[in-house]
Design an enzyme around this catalytic site. Structure first.
Site, PDB file in Angstrom:
ATOM      1  N   ARG A  74       0.840  -1.223   0.000  1.00  0.00           N
ATOM      2  CA  ARG A  74       0.000   0.000   0.000  1.00  0.00           C
ATOM      3  C   ARG A  74       0.871   1.268   0.000  1.00  0.00           C
ATOM      4  O   ARG A  74       0.548   2.266   0.662  1.00  0.00           O
ATOM      5  CB  ARG A  74      -0.951   0.025   1.213  1.00  0.00           C
ATOM      6  CG  ARG A  74      -1.859  -1.164   1.326  1.00  0.00           C
ATOM      7  CD  ARG A  74      -2.915  -1.212   0.239  1.00  0.00           C
ATOM      8  NE  ARG A  74      -3.718  -2.394   0.374  1.00  0.00           N
ATOM      9  CZ  ARG A  74      -3.456  -3.555  -0.236  1.00  0.00           C
ATOM     10  NH1 ARG A  74      -2.427  -3.656  -1.068  1.00  0.00           N
ATOM     11  NH2 ARG A  74      -4.219  -4.612  -0.042  1.00  0.00           N
TER      12      ARG A  74
ATOM     13  N   SER B 111     -11.387  -0.636   3.713  1.00  0.00           N
ATOM     14  CA  SER B 111     -10.718  -1.005   4.964  1.00  0.00           C
ATOM     15  C   SER B 111     -10.078   0.226   5.571  1.00  0.00           C
ATOM     16  O   SER B 111      -9.341   0.948   4.895  1.00  0.00           O
ATOM     17  CB  SER B 111      -9.640  -2.053   4.698  1.00  0.00           C
ATOM     18  OG  SER B 111     -10.249  -3.246   4.289  1.00  0.00           O
TER      19      SER B 111
ATOM     20  N   GLU C 144      -5.070   2.768   6.615  1.00  0.00           N
ATOM     21  CA  GLU C 144      -4.888   2.664   5.160  1.00  0.00           C
ATOM     22  C   GLU C 144      -5.517   3.899   4.510  1.00  0.00           C
ATOM     23  O   GLU C 144      -5.098   4.338   3.447  1.00  0.00           O
ATOM     24  CB  GLU C 144      -5.592   1.385   4.677  1.00  0.00           C
ATOM     25  CG  GLU C 144      -5.391   1.088   3.219  1.00  0.00           C
ATOM     26  CD  GLU C 144      -5.867  -0.320   2.840  1.00  0.00           C
ATOM     27  OE1 GLU C 144      -5.567  -1.278   3.570  1.00  0.00           O
ATOM     28  OE2 GLU C 144      -6.549  -0.443   1.815  1.00  0.00           O
TER      29      GLU C 144
HETATM   30  C1  LIG Z   1     -15.769  -0.747  -0.902  1.00  0.00           C
HETATM   31  C2  LIG Z   1     -14.287  -0.488  -0.986  1.00  0.00           C
HETATM   32  C3  LIG Z   1     -13.408  -1.530  -1.166  1.00  0.00           C
HETATM   33  C4  LIG Z   1     -12.038  -1.290  -1.274  1.00  0.00           C
HETATM   34  N1  LIG Z   1     -11.208  -2.357  -1.462  1.00  0.00           N
HETATM   35  C5  LIG Z   1      -9.886  -2.143  -1.564  1.00  0.00           C
HETATM   36  C6  LIG Z   1      -9.003  -3.243  -1.781  1.00  0.00           C
HETATM   37  O1  LIG Z   1      -9.416  -4.383  -1.914  1.00  0.00           O
HETATM   38  N2  LIG Z   1      -7.679  -2.973  -1.866  1.00  0.00           N
HETATM   39  C7  LIG Z   1      -7.173  -1.703  -1.756  1.00  0.00           C
HETATM   40  O2  LIG Z   1      -5.956  -1.541  -1.844  1.00  0.00           O
HETATM   41  N3  LIG Z   1      -7.994  -0.642  -1.535  1.00  0.00           N
HETATM   42  C8  LIG Z   1      -9.324  -0.827  -1.447  1.00  0.00           C
HETATM   43  N4  LIG Z   1     -10.165   0.229  -1.231  1.00  0.00           N
HETATM   44  C9  LIG Z   1      -9.604   1.578  -1.052  1.00  0.00           C
HETATM   45  C10 LIG Z   1      -9.628   2.438  -2.332  1.00  0.00           C
HETATM   46  O3  LIG Z   1     -10.582   2.016  -3.224  1.00  0.00           O
HETATM   47  C11 LIG Z   1      -8.308   2.419  -3.024  1.00  0.00           C
HETATM   48  O4  LIG Z   1      -7.318   2.878  -2.163  1.00  0.00           O
HETATM   49  C12 LIG Z   1      -8.323   3.272  -4.291  1.00  0.00           C
HETATM   50  O5  LIG Z   1      -7.187   2.904  -5.019  1.00  0.00           O
HETATM   51  C13 LIG Z   1      -8.321   4.772  -4.056  1.00  0.00           C
HETATM   52  O6  LIG Z   1      -8.514   5.397  -5.332  1.00  0.00           O
HETATM   53  P1  LIG Z   1      -9.320   6.746  -5.473  1.00  0.00           P
HETATM   54  O7  LIG Z   1      -9.248   7.152  -6.888  1.00  0.00           O
HETATM   55  O8  LIG Z   1     -10.678   6.644  -4.900  1.00  0.00           O
HETATM   56  O9  LIG Z   1      -8.423   7.714  -4.579  1.00  0.00           O
HETATM   57  P2  LIG Z   1      -8.927   8.851  -3.568  1.00  0.00           P
HETATM   58  O10 LIG Z   1      -9.675   8.216  -2.463  1.00  0.00           O
HETATM   59  O11 LIG Z   1      -9.572   9.962  -4.284  1.00  0.00           O
HETATM   60  O12 LIG Z   1      -7.515   9.344  -3.038  1.00  0.00           O
HETATM   61  C14 LIG Z   1      -6.746   8.539  -2.182  1.00  0.00           C
HETATM   62  C15 LIG Z   1      -5.376   9.207  -1.974  1.00  0.00           C
HETATM   63  O13 LIG Z   1      -4.670   9.171  -3.211  1.00  0.00           O
HETATM   64  C16 LIG Z   1      -4.320  10.489  -3.644  1.00  0.00           C
HETATM   65  N5  LIG Z   1      -4.477  10.480  -5.103  1.00  0.00           N
HETATM   66  C17 LIG Z   1      -5.560  10.081  -5.817  1.00  0.00           C
HETATM   67  N6  LIG Z   1      -5.308  10.176  -7.141  1.00  0.00           N
HETATM   68  C18 LIG Z   1      -4.041  10.626  -7.268  1.00  0.00           C
HETATM   69  C19 LIG Z   1      -3.208  10.934  -8.380  1.00  0.00           C
HETATM   70  N7  LIG Z   1      -3.614  10.797  -9.639  1.00  0.00           N
HETATM   71  N8  LIG Z   1      -1.956  11.382  -8.120  1.00  0.00           N
HETATM   72  C20 LIG Z   1      -1.503  11.533  -6.844  1.00  0.00           C
HETATM   73  N9  LIG Z   1      -2.255  11.269  -5.757  1.00  0.00           N
HETATM   74  C21 LIG Z   1      -3.503  10.820  -5.966  1.00  0.00           C
HETATM   75  C22 LIG Z   1      -5.282  11.427  -2.915  1.00  0.00           C
HETATM   76  O14 LIG Z   1      -4.696  12.684  -2.691  1.00  0.00           O
HETATM   77  C23 LIG Z   1      -5.480  10.684  -1.593  1.00  0.00           C
HETATM   78  O15 LIG Z   1      -4.419  10.984  -0.717  1.00  0.00           O
HETATM   79  C24 LIG Z   1     -11.543   0.026  -1.155  1.00  0.00           C
HETATM   80  C25 LIG Z   1     -12.444   1.082  -0.968  1.00  0.00           C
HETATM   81  C26 LIG Z   1     -13.791   0.848  -0.903  1.00  0.00           C
HETATM   82  C27 LIG Z   1     -14.750   1.995  -0.721  1.00  0.00           C
END
Ligand SMILES: Cc1cc2nc3c(=O)[nH]c(=O)nc-3n(C[C@H](O)[C@H](O)[C@H](O)COP(=O)(O)OP(=O)(O)OC[C@H]3O[C@@H](n4cnc5c(N)ncnc54)[C@H](O)[C@@H]3O)c2cc1C
Length: 311
Positions: free
Chosen positions: A163, A215, A307
């Protein structure tokens, strides 16, 4: 000015929790991202990067400065099963693309919400797969530099870990713009089946019926678990992507399933999720985060680490 003022970011968060951003802008191309960074710098605004909003706990106080929503989509086919994917592409759209073209390697991500850029930054993973596995190179915009500059890193330079990546270590210093993935050929129906299996698994075990941000805590690498508590958890260790103790188990054993604070609740279905079941505030969620940390520390002598991100 490019930016909108006082936009409520709760509507951009999967948690539906948050407050007003001083300034807000949706960037649909790399040029949009560069222009927004330029303008924010000129106005001396701090920049918070938002993508799918599936991993961020916003406060009701909102965010000072600019919230820059990364929405540059577009997937380009390169030679020999390589694809170039915009950071703002939703993971579910990328999976739709690979099924349609018979490109295998990301099936593990079935049901993973959010964008490609967010997943690269956090090296998202599940079912033994990780975002880094198929990556070849990543382009990012270094906004910490005096003059923002586009960088290209090979996978080996991205410092991927559990992560973690160089983009996360640098806090908000770099914006992931796009990435190249090396895929391989496979029958579309087999790819589709694997993806659907993962989606079904998640639907059965995760509390997707309530707003949530996945999570809350990282799982705990078994090798770092305190020696005195190892015997109590050895039967529950799983390999994802290396031996870990599932935090959901620890929270459950600490007796916290279904415990609530205001409108937030530690999910009885999956105790590493804290759901917003009734207009929860960020303080409701934080109270449960503190409670889980304290109780798990008391019982197993381990520190839970988030996380999720706070904003
Ligand atoms: C139902 C559910 C299930 C999930 N299951 C998993 C799983 O199985 N495994 C897992 O690892 N995660 C999981 N997650 C967590 C999440 O989906 C991931 O971490 C996802 O990759 C975050 O992407 P996002 O675009 O929503 O980022 P955001 O939530 O919008 O941002 C997360 C972080 O990344 C930064 N960020 C986003 N985009 C960029 C970019 N282009 N450049 C630089 N920084 C950036 C943001 O500033 C922030 O700090 C889950 C979440 C949910 C709601």
């Amino acid at each position: 000015m490019l930016f909108e003022k006082y936009v409520d970011v709760s509507s951009c968060s999967n948690y539906r929790i948050g407050g007003p951003a001083d300034f807000f802008y949706i960037a649909r191309t790399v040029e949009d991202i560069e222009a927004a960074v330029q303008e924010a710098r000129g106005a001396k605004l701090s920049i918070f990067i938002l993508a799918g909003g599936t991993n961020i706990l916003f406060s009701e106080k909102g965010v000072r400065g600019l919230v820059l929503k990364i929405a540059n989509d577009g997937i380009e086919s390169l030679d020999g099963c390589r694809i170039k994917v915009g950071a703002g592409v939703l993971m579910k759209d990328l999976l739709g693309y690979i099924v349609a073209r018979g490109l295998s390697g990301l099936e593990w991500a079935g049901g993973l919400p959010g964008t490609v850029g967010g997943a690269i930054r956090g090296n998202a993973g599940a079912f033994g797969g990780e975002m880094k596995d198929r990556l070849v190179e990543v382009r990012s915009l270094d906004i910490a530099a005096e003059k923002p500059v586009i960088k290209k890193r090979q996978k080996s330079e991205c410092e991927f870990d559990y992560r973690m990546s160089v983009f996360r270590r640098l806090a908000s210093g770099e914006i992931v713009l796009d990435a190249v993935f090396q895929m391989e050929e496979r029958k579309p129906e087999l790819i589709e089946k694997d993806i659907q299996d993962k989606i079904k698994y998640r639907e059965e075990r995760h509390p997707l019926e309530y707003p949530n941000i996945g999570s809350i805590f990282k799982n705990i690498p078994y090798e770092t678990f305190p020696e005195e508590s190892k015997a109590e958890v050895s039967h529950i260790v799983k390999t994802d992507p290396f031996p870990v103790v599932p935090t959901a188990y620890l929270i459950s054993e600490a007796g916290l399933k279904g415990v609530s604070s205001g409108g937030a609740m530690i999910s009885p279905k999956h105790p590493n999720f804290i759901v917003n079941y009734n207009h929860a505030t960020s303080e409701d969620v934080k109270a449960l985060i503190r409670l889980a940390k304290d109780r798990v520390k008391e019982k197993y002598h381990v520190e839970l680490r988030e996380e999720i991100e706070y904003a």
